[in-house]
Design a protein around this motif. Sequence first.
Motif, PDB file in Angstrom:
ATOM      1  N   THR A   1       0.807  -1.221   0.000  1.00  0.00           N
ATOM      2  CA  THR A   1       0.000   0.000   0.000  1.00  0.00           C
ATOM      3  C   THR A   1       0.840   1.270   0.000  1.00  0.00           C
ATOM      4  OG1 THR A   1      -0.189  -0.062   2.394  1.00  0.00           O
ATOM      5  CG2 THR A   1      -1.931  -1.148   1.143  1.00  0.00           C
TER       6      THR A   1
ATOM      7  N   ALA B   1       0.671  -5.883   4.101  1.00  0.00           N
ATOM      8  CA  ALA B   1       0.145  -4.674   3.466  1.00  0.00           C
ATOM      9  C   ALA B   1       0.241  -3.581   4.505  1.00  0.00           C
ATOM     10  CB  ALA B   1      -1.293  -4.893   3.031  1.00  0.00           C
TER      11      ALA B   1
ATOM     12  N   ARG C   1      -4.937   0.934  -0.658  1.00  0.00           N
ATOM     13  CA  ARG C   1      -5.129  -0.510  -0.520  1.00  0.00           C
ATOM     14  C   ARG C   1      -6.085  -0.922  -1.635  1.00  0.00           C
ATOM     15  NH1 ARG C   1      -4.006  -3.822   3.255  1.00  0.00           N
ATOM     16  NH2 ARG C   1      -3.754  -2.238   4.843  1.00  0.00           N
TER      17      ARG C   1
END
Length: 169
Positions: free
Chosen positions: A77, A168, A121
């Motif tokens: 991300t 992430a 994201r």
Amino acid sequence: MGELEKARAVEDVERIVKRGVRRILAADGSTFVLLDHEMCYYADEDAMSPLWKGQRFPVRECVSGWAMLNRRTVVITDIRRDRRIPGEAYRPTFVRSLVMAPILSPAPLGALGAYWAQTRRPWHFQVAALEEISKLAAAALEQFPDGLPDPGFPLPDAQSWRVRPISAV
């Protein structure tokens, strides 16, 4: 992606897939990466500004290599906060977030990258779509074994490389 049935060479597969990835994922860029003698070869791209087309990076030093060797999709991300990202390669680009999916057949052949100019994201459907496209790309590439580079090392060997968990950020 029905156009893949009409592909007559690896380059046709690259062209069709890179455009499809960018359009379907609403990405600012996409790359088609092939595994070539322990290098990640950025064979083609479709992006808002140039990325790495024609360049090669050591498989163990880039995120596309990580995805190939670990046989897993990577979601990042914020590229500035992930150790798998070689900052010197990404700094001059627009890329701030990405998804990279390996092209497996069953051994790694390459990877598909989708990139965005903002930290974000991606939606689950975008990740799933990229993974589905990578399966279609693998099937299409199997039709042209003579057009694919030699990976240059025995492939089911992710243990020799430090496997870091996917996170992430």
